[in-house]
Structure formats: structure tokens, C-alpha cells
Scaffold this active site. Structure first.
Site, PDB file in Angstrom:
ATOM      1  N   ALA A  60       0.842  -1.196   0.000  1.00 45.77           N
ATOM      2  CA  ALA A  60       0.000   0.000   0.000  1.00 45.77           C
ATOM      3  C   ALA A  60       0.877   1.246   0.000  1.00 45.77           C
ATOM      4  O   ALA A  60       2.034   1.204   0.398  1.00 45.77           O
ATOM      5  CB  ALA A  60      -0.900  -0.013   1.229  1.00 45.77           C
ATOM      6  N   GLY A  99       0.632  -5.164   0.989  1.00 41.98           N
ATOM      7  CA  GLY A  99      -0.468  -5.217   0.034  1.00 41.98           C
ATOM      8  C   GLY A  99      -0.056  -5.810  -1.304  1.00 41.98           C
ATOM      9  O   GLY A  99      -0.885  -6.396  -2.012  1.00 41.98           O
ATOM     10  N   GLU A 102      -0.367  -9.385  -0.763  1.00 39.99           N
ATOM     11  CA  GLU A 102      -1.796  -9.696  -0.609  1.00 39.99           C
ATOM     12  C   GLU A 102      -2.484  -9.728  -1.971  1.00 39.99           C
ATOM     13  O   GLU A 102      -3.348 -10.569  -2.231  1.00 39.99           O
ATOM     14  CB  GLU A 102      -2.453  -8.665   0.319  1.00 39.99           C
ATOM     15  CG  GLU A 102      -1.959  -8.809   1.759  1.00 39.99           C
ATOM     16  CD  GLU A 102      -2.477  -7.722   2.684  1.00 39.99           C
ATOM     17  OE1 GLU A 102      -2.191  -6.537   2.410  1.00 39.99           O
ATOM     18  OE2 GLU A 102      -3.175  -8.046   3.657  1.00 39.99           O
ATOM     19  N   GLU A 122       3.756  -5.275   7.628  1.00 40.06           N
ATOM     20  CA  GLU A 122       2.878  -4.241   8.187  1.00 40.06           C
ATOM     21  C   GLU A 122       3.114  -3.998   9.667  1.00 40.06           C
ATOM     22  O   GLU A 122       2.980  -2.888  10.165  1.00 40.06           O
ATOM     23  CB  GLU A 122       1.407  -4.617   7.957  1.00 40.06           C
ATOM     24  CG  GLU A 122       0.909  -4.418   6.532  1.00 40.06           C
ATOM     25  CD  GLU A 122       1.170  -5.607   5.619  1.00 40.06           C
ATOM     26  OE1 GLU A 122       2.028  -6.459   5.963  1.00 40.06           O
ATOM     27  OE2 GLU A 122       0.526  -5.687   4.554  1.00 40.06           O
TER      28      GLU A 122
END
Ligand code: 3H9
Length: 697
Positions: A60, A99, A102, A122
Site C-alpha cells: 500500500a 499489500g 496480498e 505491516e
């Protein structure tokens, strides 16, 4: 930011958002648009997800956190990839993180290059993976392994990922490899694999959850004070105790709570501060770190040995010079033993000792350092000695080599003046143990050239350190602030607090150790010698040293250490000594509360940080934060002294400093001009810009 092309019935969707392909809003939009095309175009039979540039997506876009979320969210994008009716293959390379991983877990298949690494880091930002990572990763590699990786934030290599089922194949080229894999899937008519539907590893844990709980306890043991690790464990546990959708919803909620919390804000601050610290205002663009093919270290003591290990760990051959053969041999043996211990503990693979030792050469001949690109001096902390050593280095090192002193307190300019090339001299202040601690203060002398600074930063980064450039002054940034805390420690002892009370407050705040236990570990004689040299008194600590109580190494210091134990036990004798000394000095002892102890441990240091900024010794407040987080164990989830000060409010801190300055009659405790002016304007450290550094204060 997302490229799309179709070749041979395979659509390739490539993220192109340099430098690390974060999944910023525009990328998420682009991904959905591209996927729409791929789904609608009947000629497309399979989809490949890849990235341009140096790495697959690093996750992210952290700068978007704390702002209103713009749709589509990453969840939605991942769900669309997962539900795509055509096979989707991700081609991983570089570092696939957060992310980014993910998203790859939402694809039906994953291939990766042999040197690719992947992970969910994270937790290091005070978060948990928030786009399905806590539910999908356990389904592929098992909840036990997943919890270990998610709580540590560590990366996994491609080979292990293949063995554990995280990826399907190792390929040479990520995009071409993914295309070939997609064609194979089509040819074989393989069914699409939705990670969410995988059950075998989850079922194994349901049948035998003990291993999971043990892995979770092991992973979180040393992470007290932080909220994120427990949230990670809780989320991963749901992967095998709840249905996928419920686990996903709980993960999302936990993510939202953490991302808005103070701890994650602090840790995000540290993430960017660490990178900001590498940027030196005024440095010309064409100045690049010089290539370092070999190094030399002068001095084979504990510090010199640790620095030599840093070279070897970075794969750089290093020569260690000592004047005495026996001292040299002892130093090399100490290095070998340190490697052996790490291998025995499993921290390094078998055979590492010999490989690393092969890069370290001992010598007593000054001629042997003539080829080194960098020479780091690590002899006894004494100015005259260091000057003599630098004269010898000047005579032996090749022109253009970077010459560095590892002094922790001495004047770098005075040392540089012992050479005919002061522009090539900098301070490189490693922290003990030098092979472990991440902080590296790079001290810029009055004459240090930009080239020298750039090369010193480059070497530091190659050694996996966090370099921070600081100005030349007594104690530089870290020790100069620490001295303020040490002064308060002695005062608190006399005014009524005991070492164990002070240490308890400081560890509760989040430091791994309190100042008294720390002093005992480092050796009380060090500070004593410096005080004597400077004519400074610390009545209680001086008497302890006169009694031969130097800390752990003598079994007694501020605490007792029975039978070689490292666990500090409070000593009534120390309490009695403090009482007696206070009485002699006419100080009335009183109960001192936790709040006061904490304020006196932290606020004088913040005041000193403000002075350091005022003088241009540090370039920016966040550099001070990095020094304390990486060099002194300041809890990362409190962001560092300047970040913390802004949370408390500089007006509050200034008011308390005025109070203490009056109560102990010490002008030095009064807020400095910068702190007072910021406080009066209702501003924080964060409002300050960066400063062209003033080399000598
Ligand atoms: C996440 O994914 C949450 C999801 O679970 C859920 C969402 C709903 N964002 O380190 P470098 C910048 S959380 C923004 O010097 P390297 C960095 O600031 C995210 N910026 O390079 C720097 O900028 P500048 C989980 C980022 O080669 C530049 O890129 N992911 C981000 O030494 C180069 O970085 C992570 O925590 C980011 N995500 O190391 C990964 N990442 O040049 C964090 C980097 O202006 N990133 N930047 O100073 C890293 O660990 C390292 O940057 C990486 C590259 C290993 C990728």
C-alpha cells in the site's frame, strides 16, 4: 500507472509506479480498468500480473494512511482478481511486500524469480496486513508459519516460498515466466485455485492448535508495549477458527483501529524519518558514494572487532591493524567466537564463521592498509593517541581513501587536523556492540567534503546500518542528550528515588532497559573516568566507583549481580549510601512519583534536542528521533523524542522544565530559546524545516 497489452491470448497487466510500485489510488483504479478489459476481451484466455522497474509491488502507499480512503480499496481490487473467470498468474521479483503480496495471494497462481523475497511487514508500521493477508497466507503456508512471518514482518526467500506452497514455480524472468506458466495452465486445463478455498493446512491446525499457540507466544514474547503484534496473532487465529469472510471482516476492523492509532502514526513517522535522514541538504547531485572494494580498521578491541565484522558481513574484505601481535590474535579470536555463537544459536547458517573470517586479515604492518578505500580508527578514546594514529594513517593510506574516526566524544576537527587531508576525514560513531546496533552517527567535521559524507553514508548502508549525519560537538546528538538524563538520574537518587524505581518507570515507558541497569551493563568506571577528567561530580555514583562497584563486571554497581547473574537485584546498601550522601549535602529526601520521574528522564533530553537543532548539529528533528530509536532503544511506537514531544505539547514540556529548573536551581534545565519560542507559538518540532548543517557549533 498501469500498462496493459495482449500478446498471444495472454493479457499482461503491469504496474508502473516507480520506485517501488506502491498500490496508490491511481494504481488501484488502473488495475480494475485493465482487468475489465481482460475479462471482456474474448481473445484473452489468461491474465498475467506483473510490475515494471526494480521490484514487484512493495504494498500500500503508506502516505495515503490517515487520509480518507479513496475507492476502489485494495480489498475490492483483490476480490476482483480472485473472482476473475480466466486464470491469473502473478510474476514476482525483487521484494513483494504487504499489500503487494496480498494482491499476489488474490491471484490464482504465483511464480517468482530465485532471488525474489516476499513478506508482510505491516507490523513494523504498527499495523496488521489489512487486505486479506492474515487469512490467505495461513491457508497457503499454515497458521504456525504465517503467524511467525506476520508478527516478525520478516521476508521469505523464493526457495522456502516454493517448499511451503506460497509460490508455484521459480522462473528466470518474472513476466515471461508468468506468461509461460499461464500457457501451461491453459494447456493442461488446470482448475483455478482460490486461496480462500484452500483448507488442508487450516484443518491440520484445527486438529492440533498447540503448535500455533506456541509459535504465537514465541513470536510476541519480546514485543511488549506494542498493539500490533497481538492484533496480528488474533487475526491469524481467526483463519482457522472462523469462516473466511468473518476473518476478513475482523482483520479489516483491526486494521482501521490500528491505522488511526498513535502507535502506527509513530512507526510510520520512523519509516519516513529513516529514509529522510539519508538526504543531506546542499549535497550536489553529482556527488555519489565512492565504491568501497576494501576497508581497514585500526584497533582490534571490542569496537574495532565489531566494525571489522560489519565489513565482513557486507562482503567487503577488511584489514585489522594492531601494534601488538598478542592483542591482535586475541581480537581475531573474539571475532571468531562471536560468529561461532551466532552459528550455534542458529542465527547464522553453518559454515558462516569461516566464510566471514576469510574476509578479515590481521596485520601489525602499517603498509598493509595502503590499498584500503576506507580506514576506520577505533583505538582508545584519548585525543593525543587518536591524533598520533591519524598521522600514521595519513602517511599510510592511499590518496582519496575515506578516513574515519570512531570517537564517541572527541573533537573530530582536532583529529582531522592531524592529517594533511582533513576534507577526507569524518567521524563514524558506531554503537556498542558495533556488529549489532543499527545506528551510525556520521560526524561532519568543519572541513569534511560532501564526497566524504556521501561515501560514509554509502558504507553505512552497505553495512545495513542506519546512518544519520550530525555536526561536531561534545557527545554529538545521542550522547549529548543522554548526558542530560544521566545528570537527572544522580539527582533523583539524592532526592529520594531508588535505581529500581527509576528503571521501572523507564522500562514501562518502553525502553528495553532503565538507565541504572544500563550503566551497570556498560561499566560505571567509564563515566567516572570522564567525570574525573572534566572535574564533574556525581556524589553517589562516584562513591560507588571508589568502592570498586563498576557494575555487572564486578558483580556490584547500582545493583547486585549474584554469581555472575545478569539480572539486577536491588541493593539496600545503595539506598543507604544515597540517604547518607543526601543528608551530608543537606538534601531533604521525599517520595518521588512516577510522573515526575518520567518527566525528568525525558524532558531535559528534549530540551537538549532543541538546543542541538538550534545549533544545526542535527539537520532536522526526525534525525534526532532516528538516533534515539536505533541507538538507544527509544520505543519505536513512540516515534522518538521529538515526535513524542509534539504529542505531549511543547508548551506543557516548557512549563515543566521551568518548574524543574527552579526546583533544582539549574539554569540548564530552562527551556532553550527554540523550545520556548515554539511553545509560545503553539507549534511543535514538526513545524521546523531542515537546516543546512552548521558543521562546528
Ligand atoms: C500495507 O501494504 C497495508 C496493507 O496490508 C493493507 C492496505 C489496505 N509507501 O526504502 P527505500 C518509498 S502497508 C510509500 O529507500 P530500498 C520510500 O519512502 C505497506 N512509500 O528503497 C522511498 O522514498 P524516497 C507494507 C514507500 O530499495 C522510496 O520508496 N509495505 C513505500 O532500500 C524507496 O524506498 C512495506 O512496509 C510504501 N509502501 O527498499 C514496505 N515503500 O526515495 C516498505 C517504499 O522519497 N518499504 N517507499 O525516500 C520497504 O520496506 C522498502 O522501501 C523496500 C525498498 C524494501 C520496498
Amino acid at each position: 500507472m498501469v500498462a496493459y497489452e495482449v500478446t498471444d491470448g495472454i493479457a499482461t497487466i503491469a504496474i508502473d509506479n516507480p520506485p517501488v510500485n506502491t498500490l496508490a489510488h491511481a494504481v488501484r483504479e488502473g488495475l480494475l480498468k485493465a482487468l475489465d478489459h481482460a475479462e471482456m476481451d474474448e481473445s484473452v484466455r489468461a491474465v498475467v500480473l506483473s510490475c515494471r522497474g526494480r521490484t514487484f509491488s512493495a504494498g500500500a502507499e503508506i502516505r495515503e494512511f490517515g487520509k480518507p480512503m479513496q475507492v476502489p480499496g485494495l480489498h475490492e481490487v483483490i476480490e476482483r482478481f480472485e473472482n476473475c473467470p480466466k486464470p491469473v498468474v502473478a510474476g514476482l521479483f525483487g521484494t513483494t511486500l504487504g499489500g503487494g503480496l496480498e494482491l499476489a495471494l488474490g491471484c490464482h497462481f504465483r511464480v517468482a524469480t530465485a532471488n525474489a523475497r516476499m513478506g508482510l511487514p505491516e507490523v513494523k508500521l504498527g499495523l496488521l496486513p489489512g487486505a486479506g493477508g492474515t487469512q490467505r497466507l495461513p491457508r497457503l503456508i499454515g497458521p504456525e508459519k504465517a503467524v511467525t512471518y506476520i508478527v516478525s514482518g520478516k521476508m521469505m526467500g523464493a526457495r522456502e516460498a516454493l517448499e511451503d506452497g506460497l509460490i508455484d514455480k521459480i522462473v528466470e524472468d518474472p513476466a515471461a515466466g508468468a506468461v509461460a506458466f499461464a500457457k501451461m495452465v491453459l494447456a493442461e486445463g488446470r482448475p483455478l485455485v482460490m486461496v480462500r478455498d484452500r483448507t488442508e493446512k487450516i484443518e491440520a491446525t484445527v486438529a492440533e492448535p498447540f503448535a500455533f499457540e506456541k509459535a504465537a507466544a514465541d513470536a510476541t514474547r519480546r514485543l511488549k508495549g506494542m498493539d500490533a503484534p497481538a492484533a496480528c496473532v488474533d487475526a491469524v487465529r481467526r483463519s482457522f477458527t472462523q469462516p473466511f469472510e468473518a476473518g476478513l471482516a475482523a482483520e479489516r476492523e483491526a486494521f482501521m483501529t490500528l491505522v488511526e492509532g498513535e502507535q502506527s502514526r509513530a512507526q510510520r513517522h520512523v519509516f519516513f524519518a529513516e529514509r529522510e535522514a539519508q538526504k543531506i541538504p546542499g549535497i550536489p547531485r553529482d556527488v555519489k558514494p565512492a565504491k568501497i572494494a576494501s576497508g581497514a580498521v585500526i584497533g582490534a578491541g571490542t569496537m574495532g572487532g565489531g566494525i571489522a565484522m560489519n565489513f565482513a558481513n557486507a562482503g567487503i574484505p577488511v584489514t585489522v591493524l594492531e601494534t601488538d601481535e598478542d592483542v591482535l590474535a586475541r581480537g581475531l579470536t573474539r571475532i571468531r567466537n562471536t560468529y561461532d555463537i551466532s552459528v550455534r544459536r542458529g542465527a547464522l547458517p553453518e559454515g558462516t564463521t569461516d566464510k566471514r573470517m576469510a574476509l578479515i586479515t590481521g596485520t601489525t604492518d602499517w603498509g598493509a592498509i595502503g590499498e584500503a578505500d576506507i580506514v576506520i580508527e577505533a583505538v582508545f578514546e584519548e585525543l593525543d593517541l587518536k591524533k598520533q594514529v591519524f598521522e600514521k594513517i595519513d602517511a599510510s593510506a592511499k590518496q582519496g581513501a575515506l578516513l574515519a574516526t570512531n570517537t564517541s566524544t572527541l573533537d573530530v576537527d582536532a583529529i582531522a587536523a592531524a592529517t594533511k587531508r582533513p576534507a577526507d576525514v569524518v567521524g563514524m560513531h558506531f554503537f556498542s556492540p558495533a556488529n549489532v546496533m543499527k545506528l551510525l552517527e556520521i560526524v561532519r567535521g568543519e572541513k569534511s567534503s560532501y564526497q566524504s559524507i556521501a561515501t560514509a553514508i554509502g558504507v553505512g548502508r552497505a553495512m545495513a546500518k542506519v546512518p544519520v549525519v550530525v555536526g561536531n560537538c561534545d557527545g554529538f546528538v545521542g550522547n549529548r542528550m543522554l548526558a542530560r538524563r544521566t545528570t537527572e538520574c544522580e539527582r533523583l537518587l539524592l532526592e529520594g528515588a531508588l535505581p529500581e524505581q527509576v528503571d521501572a518507570v523507564v522500562t514501562k515507558f518502553g525502553f528495553p532497559m532503565g538507565p541504572f541497569a544500563m550503566g551497570d551493563l556498560a561499566g560505571l568506571d567509564v563515566g567516572w573516568r570522564i567525570r574525573k577528567h572534566r572535574g564533574v561530580k556525581a556524589p553517589v555514583s562516584d562513591q560507588l566507583c571508589e568502592m570498586g562497584r563498576f557494575g555487572q563486571k564486578t558483580g556490584r554497581g547500582y545493583y547486585i549481580y549474584e554469581d555472575g547473574s545478569r539480572v539486577p537485584t536491588p541493593d539496600p546498601e545503595v539506598a543507604a549510601l544515597a540517604e547518607k550522601t543526601a543528608a551530608e549535602l543537606g538534601i531533604t529526601r521525599r517520595e518521588i512519583g512516577e510522573d515526575e520521574i518520567l518527566e525528568r528522564m525525558v524532558y531535559p533530553m528534549i530540551n537538549e534536542a532543541a538546543r542541538i537543532l538550534e545549533e544545526g548539529i542535527a539537520i532536522r528533528p526526525s534525525d534526532v528521533d532516528i538516533v534515539w530509536v536505533y541507538g538507544y532503544g527509544w520505543p519505536v511506537w513512540r516515534g522518538g523524542p521529538c515526535f513524542y514531544a509534539d504529542q505531549v505539547g511543547l508548551d506543557v514540556i516548557a512549563e515543566r522544565l521551568d518548574h524543574y529548573a527552579a526546583s533544582v536551581a539549574d539554569e540548564k534545565l530552562s527551556p532553550c530559546a527554540l523550545l520556548r519560542s515554539l511553545a509560545e507559538q503553539g507549534k511543535g518540532f514538526a513545524s521546523l524545516g531542515q537546516k543546512e548543517q552548521v558543521a562546528a557549533a
